[in-house]
Design a protein around this motif. Structure first.
Motif, PDB file in Angstrom:
ATOM      1  N   LEU A 132       0.844  -1.190   0.000  1.00 31.81           N
ATOM      2  CA  LEU A 132       0.000   0.000   0.000  1.00 31.81           C
ATOM      3  C   LEU A 132       0.881   1.243   0.000  1.00 31.81           C
ATOM      4  O   LEU A 132       1.891   1.294   0.694  1.00 31.81           O
ATOM      5  CB  LEU A 132      -0.894   0.006   1.244  1.00 31.81           C
ATOM      6  CG  LEU A 132      -1.889  -1.135   1.360  1.00 31.81           C
ATOM      7  CD1 LEU A 132      -2.537  -1.122   2.735  1.00 31.81           C
ATOM      8  CD2 LEU A 132      -2.924  -1.035   0.267  1.00 31.81           C
ATOM      9  N   ARG A 133       0.502   2.205  -0.754  1.00 29.06           N
ATOM     10  CA  ARG A 133       1.264   3.448  -0.838  1.00 29.06           C
ATOM     11  C   ARG A 133       0.988   4.304   0.397  1.00 29.06           C
ATOM     12  O   ARG A 133      -0.120   4.358   0.894  1.00 29.06           O
ATOM     13  CB  ARG A 133       0.866   4.193  -2.105  1.00 29.06           C
ATOM     14  CG  ARG A 133       1.824   5.288  -2.451  1.00 29.06           C
ATOM     15  CD  ARG A 133       1.658   5.717  -3.887  1.00 29.06           C
ATOM     16  NE  ARG A 133       2.621   6.747  -4.184  1.00 29.06           N
ATOM     17  CZ  ARG A 133       3.879   6.511  -4.555  1.00 29.06           C
ATOM     18  NH1 ARG A 133       4.291   5.280  -4.709  1.00 29.06           N
ATOM     19  NH2 ARG A 133       4.706   7.505  -4.770  1.00 29.06           N
ATOM     20  N   ARG A 134       1.996   5.011   0.877  1.00 28.06           N
ATOM     21  CA  ARG A 134       1.846   5.851   2.073  1.00 28.06           C
ATOM     22  C   ARG A 134       1.305   7.241   1.752  1.00 28.06           C
ATOM     23  O   ARG A 134       1.129   8.054   2.648  1.00 28.06           O
ATOM     24  CB  ARG A 134       3.178   5.978   2.792  1.00 28.06           C
ATOM     25  CG  ARG A 134       3.653   4.681   3.387  1.00 28.06           C
ATOM     26  CD  ARG A 134       4.924   4.913   4.183  1.00 28.06           C
ATOM     27  NE  ARG A 134       5.458   3.694   4.698  1.00 28.06           N
ATOM     28  CZ  ARG A 134       5.162   3.176   5.882  1.00 28.06           C
ATOM     29  NH1 ARG A 134       4.317   3.801   6.669  1.00 28.06           N
ATOM     30  NH2 ARG A 134       5.694   2.049   6.270  1.00 28.06           N
ATOM     31  N   GLU A 135       1.070   7.507   0.479  1.00 28.92           N
ATOM     32  CA  GLU A 135       0.517   8.798   0.064  1.00 28.92           C
ATOM     33  C   GLU A 135      -0.515   8.563  -1.021  1.00 28.92           C
ATOM     34  O   GLU A 135      -0.510   7.519  -1.675  1.00 28.92           O
ATOM     35  CB  GLU A 135       1.628   9.713  -0.466  1.00 28.92           C
ATOM     36  CG  GLU A 135       2.266   9.206  -1.740  1.00 28.92           C
ATOM     37  CD  GLU A 135       3.374  10.096  -2.279  1.00 28.92           C
ATOM     38  OE1 GLU A 135       3.697  11.115  -1.660  1.00 28.92           O
ATOM     39  OE2 GLU A 135       3.923   9.753  -3.331  1.00 28.92           O
ATOM     40  N   ALA A 136      -1.367   9.514  -1.220  1.00 25.29           N
ATOM     41  CA  ALA A 136      -2.370   9.422  -2.282  1.00 25.29           C
ATOM     42  C   ALA A 136      -1.716   9.667  -3.633  1.00 25.29           C
ATOM     43  O   ALA A 136      -0.710  10.392  -3.733  1.00 25.29           O
ATOM     44  CB  ALA A 136      -3.461  10.461  -2.041  1.00 25.29           C
ATOM     45  N   ARG A 193       2.005  13.963 -10.325  1.00 22.47           N
ATOM     46  CA  ARG A 193       3.096  12.995 -10.168  1.00 22.47           C
ATOM     47  C   ARG A 193       2.663  11.569 -10.501  1.00 22.47           C
ATOM     48  O   ARG A 193       3.355  10.616 -10.167  1.00 22.47           O
ATOM     49  CB  ARG A 193       3.597  13.026  -8.723  1.00 22.47           C
ATOM     50  CG  ARG A 193       4.231  14.340  -8.334  1.00 22.47           C
ATOM     51  CD  ARG A 193       4.849  14.298  -6.938  1.00 22.47           C
ATOM     52  NE  ARG A 193       5.710  13.140  -6.753  1.00 22.47           N
ATOM     53  CZ  ARG A 193       5.579  12.257  -5.740  1.00 22.47           C
ATOM     54  NH1 ARG A 193       4.661  12.407  -4.828  1.00 22.47           N
ATOM     55  NH2 ARG A 193       6.389  11.233  -5.638  1.00 22.47           N
ATOM     56  N   LEU A 194       1.549  11.404 -11.160  1.00 23.76           N
ATOM     57  CA  LEU A 194       0.962  10.079 -11.333  1.00 23.76           C
ATOM     58  C   LEU A 194       1.910   9.085 -12.003  1.00 23.76           C
ATOM     59  O   LEU A 194       2.107   7.981 -11.504  1.00 23.76           O
ATOM     60  CB  LEU A 194      -0.341  10.169 -12.120  1.00 23.76           C
ATOM     61  CG  LEU A 194      -1.122   8.867 -12.246  1.00 23.76           C
ATOM     62  CD1 LEU A 194      -1.471   8.301 -10.871  1.00 23.76           C
ATOM     63  CD2 LEU A 194      -2.377   9.085 -13.076  1.00 23.76           C
ATOM     64  N   ARG A 195       2.513   9.434 -13.111  1.00 17.84           N
ATOM     65  CA  ARG A 195       3.406   8.498 -13.815  1.00 17.84           C
ATOM     66  C   ARG A 195       4.578   8.110 -12.918  1.00 17.84           C
ATOM     67  O   ARG A 195       4.948   6.940 -12.819  1.00 17.84           O
ATOM     68  CB  ARG A 195       3.904   9.132 -15.118  1.00 17.84           C
ATOM     69  CG  ARG A 195       4.795   8.229 -15.927  1.00 17.84           C
ATOM     70  CD  ARG A 195       4.006   7.155 -16.663  1.00 17.84           C
ATOM     71  NE  ARG A 195       4.044   5.885 -15.952  1.00 17.84           N
ATOM     72  CZ  ARG A 195       3.202   4.884 -16.143  1.00 17.84           C
ATOM     73  NH1 ARG A 195       2.217   4.997 -16.982  1.00 17.84           N
ATOM     74  NH2 ARG A 195       3.308   3.775 -15.478  1.00 17.84           N
ATOM     75  N   GLU A 196       5.170   9.092 -12.254  1.00 17.32           N
ATOM     76  CA  GLU A 196       6.288   8.841 -11.341  1.00 17.32           C
ATOM     77  C   GLU A 196       5.855   7.904 -10.207  1.00 17.32           C
ATOM     78  O   GLU A 196       6.562   6.949  -9.867  1.00 17.32           O
ATOM     79  CB  GLU A 196       6.790  10.164 -10.769  1.00 17.32           C
ATOM     80  CG  GLU A 196       7.835  10.042  -9.699  1.00 17.32           C
ATOM     81  CD  GLU A 196       8.128  11.367  -8.997  1.00 17.32           C
ATOM     82  OE1 GLU A 196       8.860  11.323  -8.001  1.00 17.32           O
ATOM     83  OE2 GLU A 196       7.624  12.423  -9.433  1.00 17.32           O
ATOM     84  N   GLN A 197       4.706   8.172  -9.613  1.00  9.03           N
ATOM     85  CA  GLN A 197       4.208   7.357  -8.512  1.00  9.03           C
ATOM     86  C   GLN A 197       3.906   5.926  -8.976  1.00  9.03           C
ATOM     87  O   GLN A 197       4.221   4.963  -8.278  1.00  9.03           O
ATOM     88  CB  GLN A 197       2.957   7.986  -7.899  1.00  9.03           C
ATOM     89  CG  GLN A 197       3.235   9.253  -7.128  1.00  9.03           C
ATOM     90  CD  GLN A 197       1.955   9.923  -6.674  1.00  9.03           C
ATOM     91  OE1 GLN A 197       1.018  10.111  -7.466  1.00  9.03           O
ATOM     92  NE2 GLN A 197       1.904  10.271  -5.399  1.00  9.03           N
TER      93      GLN A 197
END
Length: 109
Positions: free
Chosen positions: A17-21, A26-30
């Motif tokens: 699970l990611r710790r940030e939304a 930054r979607l592609r990077e995330q």
């Protein structure tokens, strides 16, 4: 295909699970980070040992989303980006297995 690393069911075998939304700027990077983190985990993403590749069962279940089983394995190897990936690409054949799937709740370490 990267979406499978990002939208998870929270089971122990899912990508972490990611710790940030996720955010548009930054979607592609995330998403790329999620994929890299998933496949870097040798207990549920990708493991290479003695000529055997073990992959997340998600790649088996959703192989059509990746373009088939071989394309799913190739996707994982591209995300890995290590000497193991280079070694695997040189081989004409290797065994591919899939991790057993745990539906237990994914807990923060």
């Amino acid at each position: 295909p990267a979406l499978h690393a990002c939208i998870v069911c929270a089971s122990a075998s899912c990508p972490n699970l990611r710790r940030e939304a996720f955010c548009a700027a930054r979607l592609r990077e995330q998403m790329d980070e999620q994929v890299a983190t998933w496949f870097a985990n040798p207990t549920k993403g990708l493991a290479w040992d003695a000529g055997q590749l073990t992959l997340s069962r998600i790649l088996l279940w959703f192989s059509k989303d990746f373009g088939g089983r071989q394309a799913a394995a190739d996707f994982a190897l591209r995300a890995l980006g290590t000497s193991h990936a280079a070694e695997l690409r040189k081989r004409s054949s290797f065994a591919t297995r899939y991790f057993e799937y745990s539906w237990r709740i994914n807990r923060t370490p």
